[in-house]
Design a protein around this motif. Structure first.
Motif, mmCIF file in Angstrom:
data_model
loop_
_atom_site.group_PDB
_atom_site.id
_atom_site.type_symbol
_atom_site.label_atom_id
_atom_site.label_comp_id
_atom_site.label_asym_id
_atom_site.label_seq_id
_atom_site.Cartn_x
_atom_site.Cartn_y
_atom_site.Cartn_z
ATOM 1 N N GLU A 346 2.301 -0.788 7.835
ATOM 2 C CA GLU A 346 1.736 -0.194 9.034
ATOM 3 C C GLU A 346 2.175 1.261 9.151
ATOM 4 N N PRO A 347 1.259 2.180 9.365
ATOM 5 C CA PRO A 347 1.642 3.595 9.446
ATOM 6 C C PRO A 347 2.437 3.901 10.705
ATOM 7 N N ALA A 363 3.144 16.026 5.872
ATOM 8 C CA ALA A 363 2.671 15.756 4.505
ATOM 9 C C ALA A 363 3.790 15.390 3.541
ATOM 10 N N GLY A 364 5.014 15.784 3.844
ATOM 11 C CA GLY A 364 6.122 15.471 2.948
ATOM 12 C C GLY A 364 6.715 14.094 3.141
ATOM 13 N N ALA A 365 6.178 13.311 4.091
ATOM 14 C CA ALA A 365 6.733 11.983 4.362
ATOM 15 C C ALA A 365 6.412 11.014 3.234
ATOM 16 N N HIS A 366 7.364 10.150 2.911
ATOM 17 C CA HIS A 366 7.130 9.089 1.941
ATOM 18 C C HIS A 366 6.420 7.905 2.598
ATOM 19 N N ALA A 367 6.648 7.704 3.876
ATOM 20 C CA ALA A 367 6.057 6.578 4.597
ATOM 21 C C ALA A 367 4.656 6.940 5.076
ATOM 22 N N PRO A 368 3.754 5.952 5.164
ATOM 23 C CA PRO A 368 2.428 6.242 5.708
ATOM 24 C C PRO A 368 2.524 6.563 7.196
ATOM 25 N N ALA A 413 10.245 4.682 9.715
ATOM 26 C CA ALA A 413 9.875 3.590 8.813
ATOM 27 C C ALA A 413 11.104 2.854 8.293
ATOM 28 N N THR A 414 12.170 3.592 8.029
ATOM 29 C CA THR A 414 13.403 2.965 7.540
ATOM 30 C C THR A 414 14.038 2.090 8.607
#
Length: 550
Positions: A346-347, A363-368, A413-414
Motif C-alpha cells: 500500500e502506498p 522521487a528518491g523514496a524506495h517505498a511506493p 513505510a518502515t
C-alpha cells in the motif's frame, strides 16, 4: 536533526499464520462456544464510523473458522429489542462449561455511567432514548451466565470519555474516536469495576478516555481491541509456543498490540477473573497443523564495535545496566532464518499543505507513495509554511524541506512494517508518563520479558535518523532481569521517535553489526532489509513512540 532516542525489545518472535485447530476452546465435549457480535458503522444521529462493522465480521470469521457454531451477528441494524431478545435466548441455551463471547464495536457514551450506543440513539434526547445498552445491564447478564456454569468474554470496542492520551495537531488528518458524548451528560458516577469468577471484560479504553479508529496497513480502518482479540484467538497470543493460548496470554497480547498499534493513544482496560488462574486457563488449543511465522534471523560471528553515545534530542539513561551480564559458557545452535512479512504494497499517502507538488517531490523514496489532497486522509502531512511534517496527529519533525520528504516516506513505510512484525506477538513495552513531553521532562520506557535474552535497541527519529541505543561500548548483550528500563529526557530536536527493541535467546551479531553501520545515518528504508536478513527465528519485536515538543 539528530536526536538520541530509545528502543524496545524483541523476545520470542513466533506468530501463528495458519491455525488448523484441534479445538478452539478446551471444554468438556458437550460444551459450546457461543457469541453475540454487534458492529455499528451507521448511526441515525451521529457521524458514521468506518471500522466497527469490519470488527464484527473479523471476530465472526475468527470464531466460525475455529469451530464456533452458535453465533448471532448484528450489523448496523441493531435495535435494542432484538438484541436483548438474542441475549435472553442465548442465556436460555447456555450450558455448564460454555464460553460466551459478547462483543460490541461502535460508539460508547456516558450517562452517569458507561453505555453502548445503538444505531437509533439520539444524544439530544439521551434520557428518553432507550436505544442503548448500559454496562450495568451487561454485568447482570454476565452474572446470569456464570450462574448457569458458563463464562463470558465481554469485548467492548467503544470508549466512554472525552479525554485524549495525547492531543491531536489540528493540521493533521482528523482522527475518529468511538466516544459520543455530545448532547449527553459526560458526568461519570464513580462505580467500582465489577469482577467475575470466570469471566473477562475487555474495554477499548478506561472510562475517562477516548479510543481512536486506526488505519491498519493491509487491513483498513479498524478498532485496535477487536483486531487484537481476533488475532489472539487465531494463535498469535501463544507467547510460549506451547500450542495453547491461555486467558493471561490473550490479555497480555491484546493490551500490548493495541498499545503499540495506536502509538500509545489507547490503553485497553481489563477486568480479570478472580476465580481462576488466568495463566493456566487454556481457551484456545492449537492443532498440529499450525503454520508458524517466525520473527528472527541467522546468527554469525561478529566483531564487537564500540559506539559513542553522543548526539542531541532525547538524553537516555539506562536504569538497570548493572543487572545485565553475559551468560557463562554460552553456546547456541545455529539459528533458523526468519520468515517475516513482505514490504507493505500500500502506498504512503502524502499531503502537501500550502504548496503545490513540485516535479520530483518524493522521487528518491524506495517505498511506493501517492500524493493526496490536503483534506484527504494522509499518512504524512507536510506544512509548507512551518516546514513541519505530521503523521497520525503528531509532529514527526520540524524544519523539513520538500527534498527531504522521500526519507519521511521511507520512514513511514518502515514503521508500518515494524508494526506488522510486532503484531505477531509484541514484546511488552510501556511509556510513563504517557502523552506529549516538553523540554526537560523525563520519560521512562519499560521493556518486559527480556530476562536471559540478547537485546538490541534502536531508534528511528522523526526525520529518519537511526540511532543504536543498546548495546553501546562495553554493554553486555544479555539481560538478566525480567524488565529493562530506560530513562529519557526530552530535548531538541523535538518531534517523534519510534523506539524498536529486538530480543532473542540467540545471539544476533550480524544484525547488531548492520545496525552499527546505519547508526547516525538517514536511511530508514534499509531497516527492513537488515531486520529481514539478519534477525532469527527466536526473536521478538516491540515498538513504541516518544513524542516531544518545546
Amino acid at each position: 536533526m539528530q536526536r538520541k532516542a530509545l528502543s524496545s525489545a524483541l523476545r520470542r518472535g513466533v506468530g501463528v499464520i495458519a491455525c488448523a485447530m484441534l479445538g478452539l476452546f478446551t471444554h468438556a465435549a458437550s460444551a459450546e462456544t457461543r457469541a453475540i457480535l454487534i458492529g455499528v458503522d451507521h448511526y441515525e444521529h451521529a457521524p458514521p464510523l468506518r471500522g466497527a462493522v469490519a470488527d464484527a465480521r473479523d471476530l465472526e470469521a475468527s470464531l466460525r473458522g475455529r469451530g464456533a457454531r452458535d453465533i448471532v451477528t448484528f450489523i448496523d441494524r441493531a435495535e435494542r429489542a432484538p438484541v436483548m431478545r438474542a441475549l435472553d435466548a442465548m442465556l436460555a441455551r447456555a450450558q455448564k462449561g460454555d464460553t460466551i463471547f459478547l462483543t460490541f464495536a461502535g460508539y460508547g457514551a456516558q450517562q452517569n455511567a458507561p453505555i453502548l450506543v445503538l444505531p437509533k440513539f439520539d444524544p439530544r434526547q439521551a434520557r428518553d432514548n432507550g436505544e442503548k445498552i448500559a454496562r450495568a445491564e451487561l454485568d447482570s447478564m454476565i452474572d446470569a451466565f456464570e450462574k448457569k456454569g458458563a463464562r463470558v468474554f465481554l469485548i467492548a470496542d467503544a470508549s466512554f470519555g472525552e479525554s485524549l492520551a495525547r492531543e491531536v495537531d489540528p493540521r493533521a488528518a482528523k482522527l475518529v474516536y468511538r466516544s459520543l458524548n455530545e448532547g449527553a451528560s459526560a458526568a461519570t458516577t464513580k462505580i467500582a469495576p465489577r469482577d467475575f469468577a470466570r469471566s473477562v471484560v475487555l474495554m477499548a479504553a478506561d472510562a475517562q478516555f477516548e479510543a481512536p479508529e486506526l488505519e491498519i496497513v493491509g487491513v483498513g480502518r479498524r478498532g485496535a481491541l477487536s483486531y487484537a482479540v481476533a488475532r489472539a484467538l487465531e494463535g498469535a497470543a501463544d507467547a510460549d509456543g506451547d500450542g495453547a493460548v491461555t486467558t493471561a496470554e490473550l490479555i497480555a497480547y491484546v493490551r500490548g498490540l493495541a498499545y503499540q498499534l495506536s502509538d500509545q493513544r489507547q490503553s485497553v482496560a481489563v477486568v480479570e477473573p478472580r476465580g481462576l488462574d488466568a495463566s493456566k486457563d487454556v481457551i484456545a488449543q492449537l492443532g498440529r497443523g499450525v503454520g508458524v511465522q517466525a520473527v528472527g534471523g541467522s546468527p554469525a560471528e561478529e566483531e564487537e564495535a564500540a559506539a559513542s553515545s553522543g548526539g542531541g534530542g532525547l538524553t537516555i539513561t539506562p536504569l538497570t545496566p548493572k543487572s545485565m551480564a553475559i551468560g557463562p559458557g554460552q553456546s547456541l545452535p545455529p539459528a533458523k532464518p526468519a520468515a517475516l512479512p513482505p514490504r507493505p504494497k500500500e502506498p504512503i499517502r502524502l499531503a502537501l499543505r500550502g504548496a503545490a507538488a513540485e516535479r520530483g517531490t518524493g522521487a528518491g523514496a524506495h517505498a511506493p507513495f501517492v500524493l493526496v489532497g490536503a483534506d484527504a486522509t494522509a499518512d504524512i502531512v507536510w506544512d509548507a509554511a512551518s516546514r513541519d511534517a505530521l503523521s497520525g496527529g503528531d509532529v514527526l519533525a520540524h524544519n523539513v524541506d520538500a527534498h527531504e520528504l522521500d526519507v519521511l516516506i521511507d520512514r513511514a513505510a518502515t514503521v508500518r512494517w515494524l508494526k506488522l512484525v510486532a503484531g505477531k506477538g509484541p514484546l511488552p513495552m510501556r511509556v510513563a508518563p504517557e502523552g506529549l513531553r516538553r523540554k526537560g521532562e523525563r520519560v521512562e520506557i519499560t521493556i518486559g520479558g527480556v530476562a536471559g535474552r540478547n537485546l538490541l535497541l534502536f531508534d528511528l527519529t522523526g526525520d529518519g535518523v537511526l540511532q543504536l541505543l543498546y548495546p553501546l561500548a562495553s554493554d553486555p548483550p544479555i539481560v538478566q532481569s525480567s524488565d529493562y528500563r530506560l530513562s529519557v529526557v526530552a530535548g531538541e530536536p523535538f518531534g517523534a521517535d519510534q523506539i524498536i527493541a529486538i530480543a532473542s535467546t540467540r545471539p544476533m551479531p550480524q544484525l547488531e553489526q548492520a545496525l552499527r553501520q546505519l547508526d547516525r545515518l538517514r536511511n530508514p528504508a534499509k531497516v527492513i532489509d537488515i531486520v529481514s536478513q539478519f534477525s532469527n527465528s527466536e526473536a521478538q519485536l516491540g515498538t513504541v513512540g516518544i513524542f516531544t515538543a518545546r
